[in-house]
Motif scaffolding. Sequence first.
Motif, PDB file in Angstrom:
ATOM      1  N   VAL A   1     -75.907  89.725  -3.893  1.00 34.01           N
ATOM      2  CA  VAL A   1     -75.734  88.528  -2.551  1.00 34.01           C
ATOM      3  C   VAL A   1     -77.083  87.827  -2.059  1.00 34.01           C
ATOM      4  CG1 VAL A   1     -74.149  90.677  -2.337  1.00 34.01           C
ATOM      5  CG2 VAL A   1     -76.093  90.777  -1.427  1.00 34.01           C
TER       6      VAL A   1
ATOM      7  N   ARG B   1     -78.432  85.618  -3.415  1.00 35.10           N
ATOM      8  CA  ARG B   1     -78.493  84.754  -4.452  1.00 35.10           C
ATOM      9  C   ARG B   1     -76.692  83.916  -4.075  1.00 35.10           C
ATOM     10  NH1 ARG B   1     -82.051  81.462  -7.160  1.00 35.10           N
ATOM     11  NH2 ARG B   1     -80.456  80.981  -8.579  1.00 35.10           N
ATOM     12  N   TYR B   2     -75.778  84.806  -3.937  1.00 36.58           N
ATOM     13  CA  TYR B   2     -74.534  84.585  -4.021  1.00 36.58           C
ATOM     14  C   TYR B   2     -73.740  85.118  -3.225  1.00 36.58           C
ATOM     15  CZ  TYR B   2     -75.904  83.700  -8.914  1.00 36.58           C
ATOM     16  OH  TYR B   2     -77.180  82.523  -9.729  1.00 36.58           O
ATOM     17  N   PRO B   3     -72.633  84.773  -2.784  1.00 34.90           N
ATOM     18  CA  PRO B   3     -71.472  84.719  -1.867  1.00 34.90           C
ATOM     19  C   PRO B   3     -71.525  86.342  -1.750  1.00 34.90           C
ATOM     20  CG  PRO B   3     -70.906  83.428  -3.040  1.00 34.90           C
ATOM     21  CD  PRO B   3     -71.300  83.959  -4.497  1.00 34.90           C
ATOM     22  N   SER B   4     -71.340  87.147  -0.912  1.00 30.71           N
ATOM     23  CA  SER B   4     -70.933  88.597  -0.381  1.00 30.71           C
ATOM     24  C   SER B   4     -69.226  88.834  -0.775  1.00 30.71           C
ATOM     25  CB  SER B   4     -70.775  88.341   1.256  1.00 30.71           C
ATOM     26  OG  SER B   4     -69.740  87.849   2.214  1.00 30.71           O
TER      27      SER B   4
ATOM     28  N   LEU C   1     -64.972  85.305  -6.516  1.00 30.89           N
ATOM     29  CA  LEU C   1     -66.536  85.254  -6.911  1.00 30.89           C
ATOM     30  C   LEU C   1     -66.803  83.781  -8.087  1.00 30.89           C
ATOM     31  CD1 LEU C   1     -65.918  87.910  -9.907  1.00 30.89           C
ATOM     32  CD2 LEU C   1     -66.975  88.701  -8.048  1.00 30.89           C
ATOM     33  N   TYR C   2     -65.976  82.562  -6.899  1.00 28.63           N
ATOM     34  CA  TYR C   2     -66.319  81.166  -6.942  1.00 28.63           C
ATOM     35  C   TYR C   2     -67.886  81.023  -6.188  1.00 28.63           C
ATOM     36  CZ  TYR C   2     -66.789  76.459  -7.101  1.00 28.63           C
ATOM     37  OH  TYR C   2     -66.548  74.809  -6.710  1.00 28.63           O
ATOM     38  N   THR C   3     -69.031  80.228  -7.053  1.00 27.37           N
ATOM     39  CA  THR C   3     -70.089  80.225  -6.612  1.00 27.37           C
ATOM     40  C   THR C   3     -70.793  78.793  -7.233  1.00 27.37           C
ATOM     41  OG1 THR C   3     -72.390  80.131  -6.257  1.00 27.37           O
ATOM     42  CG2 THR C   3     -71.186  80.964  -8.289  1.00 27.37           C
ATOM     43  N   GLU C   4     -70.788  77.476  -6.251  1.00 23.78           N
ATOM     44  CA  GLU C   4     -71.029  76.053  -6.481  1.00 23.78           C
ATOM     45  C   GLU C   4     -72.124  76.474  -7.292  1.00 23.78           C
ATOM     46  OE1 GLU C   4     -71.943  74.038  -3.220  1.00 23.78           O
ATOM     47  OE2 GLU C   4     -69.571  74.201  -1.922  1.00 23.78           O
ATOM     48  N   GLN C   5     -72.965  77.515  -7.663  1.00 28.14           N
ATOM     49  CA  GLN C   5     -74.380  76.999  -8.350  1.00 28.14           C
ATOM     50  C   GLN C   5     -73.927  77.649  -9.835  1.00 28.14           C
ATOM     51  OE1 GLN C   5     -74.500  79.521  -5.270  1.00 28.14           O
ATOM     52  NE2 GLN C   5     -76.163  79.824  -4.673  1.00 28.14           N
TER      53      GLN C   5
ATOM     54  N   TRP D   1     -66.418  82.471 -12.114  1.00 35.94           N
ATOM     55  CA  TRP D   1     -65.404  83.200 -11.962  1.00 35.94           C
ATOM     56  C   TRP D   1     -64.745  83.254 -13.220  1.00 35.94           C
ATOM     57  CZ3 TRP D   1     -60.174  81.500 -12.108  1.00 35.94           C
ATOM     58  CH2 TRP D   1     -59.767  80.191 -12.302  1.00 35.94           C
TER      59      TRP D   1
ATOM     60  N   LEU E   1     -74.917  83.128 -13.604  1.00 38.11           N
ATOM     61  CA  LEU E   1     -75.932  83.169 -12.479  1.00 38.11           C
ATOM     62  C   LEU E   1     -77.162  84.054 -12.913  1.00 38.11           C
ATOM     63  CD1 LEU E   1     -72.853  85.689 -11.753  1.00 38.11           C
ATOM     64  CD2 LEU E   1     -73.131  83.405 -11.120  1.00 38.11           C
TER      65      LEU E   1
END
Length: 846
Positions: free
Chosen positions: A330, A332-335, A401-405, A410, A491
Amino acid sequence: MMMDDDMENGGLGPYQDRPRTFPNMRSKPYVPMIFRILMRINIRVLFVLLLLCLGVVFYIGASTSPIIVFVFSVCIITFILSIYLCKWVLSKDEGPPEMAQISDAIRDGAEGFFRTQYGTISKMACLLALVIFCIYLFRNTTPQQEASGIGRSNSACITVAAFLLGALCSGIAGYVGMWVSVRANVRVSSAARRSAREALQIAVRAGGFSAIVVVGMAVIGIAILYATFYVWLGVDTPVPLLLVGYGFGASFVALFAQLGGGIYTKAADVGADLVGKVEQGIPEDDPRNPAVIADLVGDNVGDCAARGADLFESIAAEIISAMILGGTMVQRYPSGFILFPLVVHSFDLVISSIGILSIRSSRDSSVKAPIEDPMAILQKGYSVTIVLAVLTFGASTRWLLYTEQAPSAWLNFALCGLVGIITAYIFVWITKYYTDYKHEPVRALALSSSTGHGTNIIAGVSLGLESTAPPVLVISVSIVSAYWLGQTSGLVDESGNPIGGLFGTAVATMGMLSTAAYVLTMDMFGPIADNAGGIVEMSQQPESVREITDVLDAVGNTTKATTKGFAIGSAALASFLLFSAYMDEVATFAQEPFKQAGNYLIDCQVDIAIPEVFVGGLLGSMLIFLFSGWACSAVGKTAQEVVNEVRRQFIERPGIMEYKEKPDYARCVAIVASASLREMIKPGALAIISPLVIGGWVLALEGEKNDHHIPPLSCISFTHLSFLWALSTVVSAFRNSVALVLGQLVKFAHEGHALLGAKVVAALLMFATVSGILMALFLNTAGGAWDNAKKFIETGALGGKGSDTHKAAVTGDTVGDPFKDTAGPSLHVLIKMLATITLVMAPIFL
């Protein structure tokens, strides 16, 4: 525990011509203290308190994350649905008085044993909580905890509170499973007089009530703990590590519940079968058998109560391990990576409820129709649940689990979930193939009974050994596939190295358990159907009714076997995650790397070429075999007492066989209850204390060899553990032998091995997990195959009931009983408990 006077009088005439009354095991029904307290509170006051608690829970959830509010809402809605299912089941009639009287005897015996067993477990849990508190008061703290202001005293209180809450919730899960089963059994028996479909629906909905409550409690319990810690401590990333105590408490109670209940049910079953079927030639569940009530009580305390605690522990361990791995990402990525497991199991409650409600009875039960295949009906419900699981799992991954990086990550994780769901389905099919008498393996096993008892045993053992291969291949493919999908998700860490592999395996584990509530429903269906058949037999119902319950019972044996296969598969994946979490925690406390990341996980520290580490692994494998041996031995010893008692009653009361005298059911219940509580301590203590003593001893001897100062934590924890070891029934000779071997190895070991105690425990955990998976697969499948081979012969094949072939099959069934219902299921819990206990106690190995 006295029987009615008219039961003791001889010359009562034929059984069918006299009132059919049965003894009460207790003078009045048992109600747990917490329910007695709640019943004394005014209903309006109780309602206000409930609303207040809900308000506090939702306030804490809203202060944490909207995702937590969603989880709370789903859990509460499904709890309301479970209340509807419970009221629906209880609204069904209990049948004629003789059925209700038998059911009351079973209920009172089950509740009496449950009270005594869980009283013993609670005392041991309090003692262990004290030990954990002392260890955490003197342990080191991590940099993250220091930065968050979590001191040693706070950490100790949090861990102990989580441990006790996990133990309490696991106990409640077991009680719920037992409570509904002892009330549904007689209603299924009564419904079987009308139609098989109605009886099936009642059994499924009763199991569904228990399953929804168990899974819902696991989810909402962890969600409340997480939200409370988040709001109270004001931290995010370190929170999942604070939950490990919850998983350990759940594992602790589940282990002893499974051991005690398994010893009870199988000792009574073996004793009843050997004397009743083999020696006296009377049918199963015949009222003339003095051990029949103990056998039926055992179905509830061993299969329902223990399985409820088992699955609660499985889900809790999987959620916590996945949250720990998500917590490392978390930064670097969403909670959502932390909260994803809670959402998956919230959807599990919804889709499993739909699958349960999809099984309906025919509109007109008065119309006699051919008996449908219950397994096909259950499979349809499972197929509905599987399809919905795929859809909701994909939606959950896109949502959280979607992340712009990494925009496509996902989708990779959705495929990991699909791998887990497919793995679960294949596991169920494999176990069904090896344990259902519709398939060749069980029919071949039944045929081997025609040449004697010995060939039946040989065929059963070989079948069990062979059955370990397909599941292991499936697990291997699923782990590698999920890890690869996670690694290629995009990731990466600060250095650009891929970090999604382990989380991919976590997502696959979630996928496998995404239908856990429906699987538990099928598992609960088995003992309820078994009890229903016993009630029908004891109350001397028409043969047509017994035919219906026999079909349900045979399917119940298969569903129990398939869900055990499902449980060991999920345990394998969850243990892999917990082992990774253990290495992460050791690295955090020691502030030095315990593993390195690359294209694949490379364990650069746990080297089995180091003598101490190799011996730690060897002791881990030995632990599995010794534990299994002691568990089976406990069943054998208790069964001997039951056999002797049943033989004594047949000799001293010859009128039993002519229905002129009543057997002393209560005496067999008392024997089995006291013996099972006594015998469960030794294997349970071995499982809990062994990793702590081995890791602590290596650390102490290594510190002495290198002339290092042993921290007060090691001395205190080791003193306590040695004291506990002395209190246990593990023989001192074994302990001294381990000390001598480890002492010599440390004396001649190479210099410079950092974290040696942690490495030895890691090796113990790895080897025990691998050995435990294989042993559990063998025990569960062999036992289930022996049982259904006997059921196949009892359908009239190969000579039918009473033939020599049948007697040989009964022998195989008695051998398989402790395999499939005591040692095998206990290993599911053991391998996960070893992982959670090493997580909780990791500081003492450093």
